[in-house]
Design a protein around this motif. Structure first.
Motif, PDB file in Angstrom:
ATOM      1  N   HIS A  44      -9.082 -17.901  -1.109  1.00 13.31           N
ATOM      2  CA  HIS A  44      -8.772 -17.131   0.165  1.00 13.31           C
ATOM      3  C   HIS A  44      -6.934 -17.495  -0.278  1.00 13.31           C
ATOM      4  N   PHE A  45      -6.464 -16.608   0.278  1.00  9.53           N
ATOM      5  CA  PHE A  45      -4.916 -16.501  -0.418  1.00  9.53           C
ATOM      6  C   PHE A  45      -4.224 -16.095   1.108  1.00  9.53           C
ATOM      7  N   MET A  46      -4.783 -15.860   2.101  1.00 12.11           N
ATOM      8  CA  MET A  46      -4.174 -15.364   3.344  1.00 12.11           C
ATOM      9  C   MET A  46      -4.387 -16.326   4.661  1.00 12.11           C
ATOM     10  N   SER A  47      -3.617 -16.541   5.481  1.00 13.30           N
ATOM     11  CA  SER A  47      -4.069 -16.746   6.697  1.00 13.30           C
ATOM     12  C   SER A  47      -3.425 -15.973   7.808  1.00 13.30           C
ATOM     13  N   ASN A  48      -3.963 -16.113   8.967  1.00 19.22           N
ATOM     14  CA  ASN A  48      -3.484 -15.263  10.140  1.00 19.22           C
ATOM     15  C   ASN A  48      -1.614 -15.287  10.268  1.00 19.22           C
ATOM     16  N   ALA A  49      -1.324 -16.526  10.143  1.00 18.06           N
ATOM     17  CA  ALA A  49       0.245 -16.406  10.259  1.00 18.06           C
ATOM     18  C   ALA A  49       1.001 -16.159   8.989  1.00 18.06           C
ATOM     19  N   LYS A  50       0.257 -16.168   7.840  1.00 14.90           N
ATOM     20  CA  LYS A  50       0.884 -15.255   6.808  1.00 14.90           C
ATOM     21  C   LYS A  50       0.914 -13.849   6.800  1.00 14.90           C
ATOM     22  N   TRP A  51      -0.326 -13.260   7.561  1.00 19.63           N
ATOM     23  CA  TRP A  51      -0.359 -11.938   7.769  1.00 19.63           C
ATOM     24  C   TRP A  51       0.896 -11.514   8.605  1.00 19.63           C
ATOM     25  N   ILE A  52       0.939 -12.314   9.773  1.00 20.81           N
ATOM     26  CA  ILE A  52       2.108 -11.920  10.836  1.00 20.81           C
ATOM     27  C   ILE A  52       3.526 -11.852  10.164  1.00 20.81           C
ATOM     28  N   LYS A  53       3.727 -12.801   9.380  1.00 24.95           N
ATOM     29  CA  LYS A  53       5.190 -12.674   8.479  1.00 24.95           C
ATOM     30  C   LYS A  53       5.149 -11.554   7.634  1.00 24.95           C
ATOM     31  N   LEU A  54       3.916 -11.320   6.937  1.00 24.28           N
ATOM     32  CA  LEU A  54       3.854  -9.889   6.221  1.00 24.28           C
ATOM     33  C   LEU A  54       4.186  -8.793   6.959  1.00 24.28           C
ATOM     34  N   ILE A  55       3.530  -8.632   7.810  1.00 27.11           N
ATOM     35  CA  ILE A  55       3.477  -7.352   8.599  1.00 27.11           C
ATOM     36  C   ILE A  55       5.068  -7.268   9.148  1.00 27.11           C
ATOM     37  N   ASP A  56       5.639  -8.201   9.603  1.00 26.61           N
ATOM     38  CA  ASP A  56       6.937  -8.347  10.266  1.00 26.61           C
ATOM     39  C   ASP A  56       7.775  -7.731   9.114  1.00 26.61           C
ATOM     40  N   HIS A  57       7.643  -8.324   8.019  1.00 29.07           N
ATOM     41  CA  HIS A  57       8.519  -7.989   7.073  1.00 29.07           C
ATOM     42  C   HIS A  57       8.565  -6.490   6.443  1.00 29.07           C
ATOM     43  N   LEU A  58       7.115  -6.198   6.538  1.00 34.41           N
ATOM     44  CA  LEU A  58       7.039  -4.829   5.906  1.00 34.41           C
ATOM     45  C   LEU A  58       7.321  -3.817   6.811  1.00 34.41           C
ATOM     46  N   VAL A  59       7.271  -4.067   8.067  1.00 28.64           N
ATOM     47  CA  VAL A  59       7.835  -3.269   9.108  1.00 28.64           C
ATOM     48  C   VAL A  59       9.316  -3.099   9.085  1.00 28.64           C
ATOM     49  N   ASP A  60       9.996  -4.138   8.715  1.00 26.47           N
ATOM     50  CA  ASP A  60      11.491  -4.403   8.657  1.00 26.47           C
ATOM     51  C   ASP A  60      11.992  -3.671   7.333  1.00 26.47           C
ATOM     52  N   ASN A  61      10.928  -3.415   6.382  1.00 29.60           N
ATOM     53  CA  ASN A  61      11.577  -2.526   5.086  1.00 29.60           C
ATOM     54  C   ASN A  61      10.644  -1.424   5.017  1.00 29.60           C
ATOM     55  N   MET A  62      10.386  -0.388   5.882  1.00 23.86           N
ATOM     56  CA  MET A  62       9.462   0.256   5.923  1.00 23.86           C
ATOM     57  C   MET A  62      10.138   1.738   4.994  1.00 23.86           C
ATOM     58  N   ASP A  63      11.532   1.549   4.953  1.00 21.84           N
ATOM     59  CA  ASP A  63      12.344   2.611   4.231  1.00 21.84           C
ATOM     60  C   ASP A  63      11.684   2.656   2.643  1.00 21.84           C
ATOM     61  N   GLU A  64      11.277   1.232   2.191  1.00 23.52           N
ATOM     62  CA  GLU A  64      10.828   1.292   0.888  1.00 23.52           C
ATOM     63  C   GLU A  64       9.226   1.405   0.810  1.00 23.52           C
ATOM     64  N   ILE A  65       8.566   1.385   1.944  1.00 20.71           N
ATOM     65  CA  ILE A  65       7.155   1.594   1.781  1.00 20.71           C
ATOM     66  C   ILE A  65       6.712   2.769   2.344  1.00 20.71           C
ATOM     67  N   LYS A  66       6.051   3.602   1.546  1.00 22.49           N
ATOM     68  CA  LYS A  66       5.527   5.113   2.135  1.00 22.49           C
ATOM     69  C   LYS A  66       4.060   4.999   2.348  1.00 22.49           C
ATOM     70  N   LYS A  67       3.105   4.115   1.559  1.00 27.14           N
ATOM     71  CA  LYS A  67       1.805   4.348   1.913  1.00 27.14           C
ATOM     72  C   LYS A  67       1.199   2.648   1.661  1.00 27.14           C
ATOM     73  N   ILE A  68       0.214   2.196   2.608  1.00 28.30           N
ATOM     74  CA  ILE A  68      -0.598   1.001   2.273  1.00 28.30           C
ATOM     75  C   ILE A  68      -1.762   1.434   2.605  1.00 28.30           C
ATOM     76  N   GLN A  69      -2.704   1.039   1.655  1.00 28.99           N
ATOM     77  CA  GLN A  69      -4.101   1.231   1.693  1.00 28.99           C
ATOM     78  C   GLN A  69      -4.750  -0.204   1.646  1.00 28.99           C
ATOM     79  N   PHE A  70      -5.939  -0.264   1.864  1.00 27.28           N
ATOM     80  CA  PHE A  70      -6.572  -1.583   1.770  1.00 27.28           C
ATOM     81  C   PHE A  70      -8.026  -1.651   1.689  1.00 27.28           C
ATOM     82  N   LYS A  71      -8.829  -2.631   1.248  1.00 31.10           N
ATOM     83  CA  LYS A  71     -10.289  -2.429   0.955  1.00 31.10           C
ATOM     84  C   LYS A  71     -10.578  -3.621   2.025  1.00 31.10           C
TER      85      LYS A  71
END
Length: 142
Positions: A27-54
């Motif tokens: 298991h590589f993720m925790s809820n706290a890590k998810w929130i940091k990740l999402i915050d950072h992805l949102v702050d850098n949306m100019d680089e990210i055009k598509k995110i998929q998940f399984k």
């Protein structure tokens, strides 16, 4: 207001998720890590055009709909996303096996996987796998 039926339905869903999670040895993720990740992805949306998940429950691939206006306690919470995914409704972080950032978005649009990887790695340590077609952020491994 939740009724008994909706509470039982939620309990069944959480038990189902926990059962699937137990099948993974890493298991590589925790809820706290998810929130940091999402915050950072949102702050850098100019680089990210598509995110998929399984999801861990099946082989279905979905899409996350984050943009620069996504915000904590409106679109995502301590343990889940709300409605900003292609399945609609709630998506628990713990039911995501991996995120995928595809290189090719459409015939005319590509994502720079190296830049996305660099953005993610500024947050901390994540289990990333990459090839010429996609970057994957792995949440669970068997």
């Amino acid at each position: 207001m939740e009724n008994k039926k909706s509470m039982h339905s939620n309990d069944r869903l959480m038990k189902s998720i926990e059962k699937e999670v137990s099948k993974f040895s890493q298991h590589f993720m925790s809820n706290a890590k998810w929130i940091k990740l999402i915050d950072h992805l949102v702050d850098n949306m100019d680089e990210i055009k598509k995110i998929q998940f399984k999801r861990i429950q099946d082989d279905t691939i979905g899409e996350l709909y984050l943009d620069e206006n996504s915000s904590f306690e409106f679109d995502y919470w301590n343990t889940a996303f709300e409605g900003i995914n292609s399945f609609g409704g709630w998506l628990q972080y713990k039911e995501i096996e991996y995120l995928s950032f595809p290189k090719l978005i459409d015939r005319n649009t590509e994502q720079n996987l190296e830049k996305i990887s660099a953005v993610i790695q500024t947050i901390g340590q994540f289990h990333l796998e990459t090839d010429e077609n996609e970057l994957r952020l792995i949440c669970y491994k068997k």
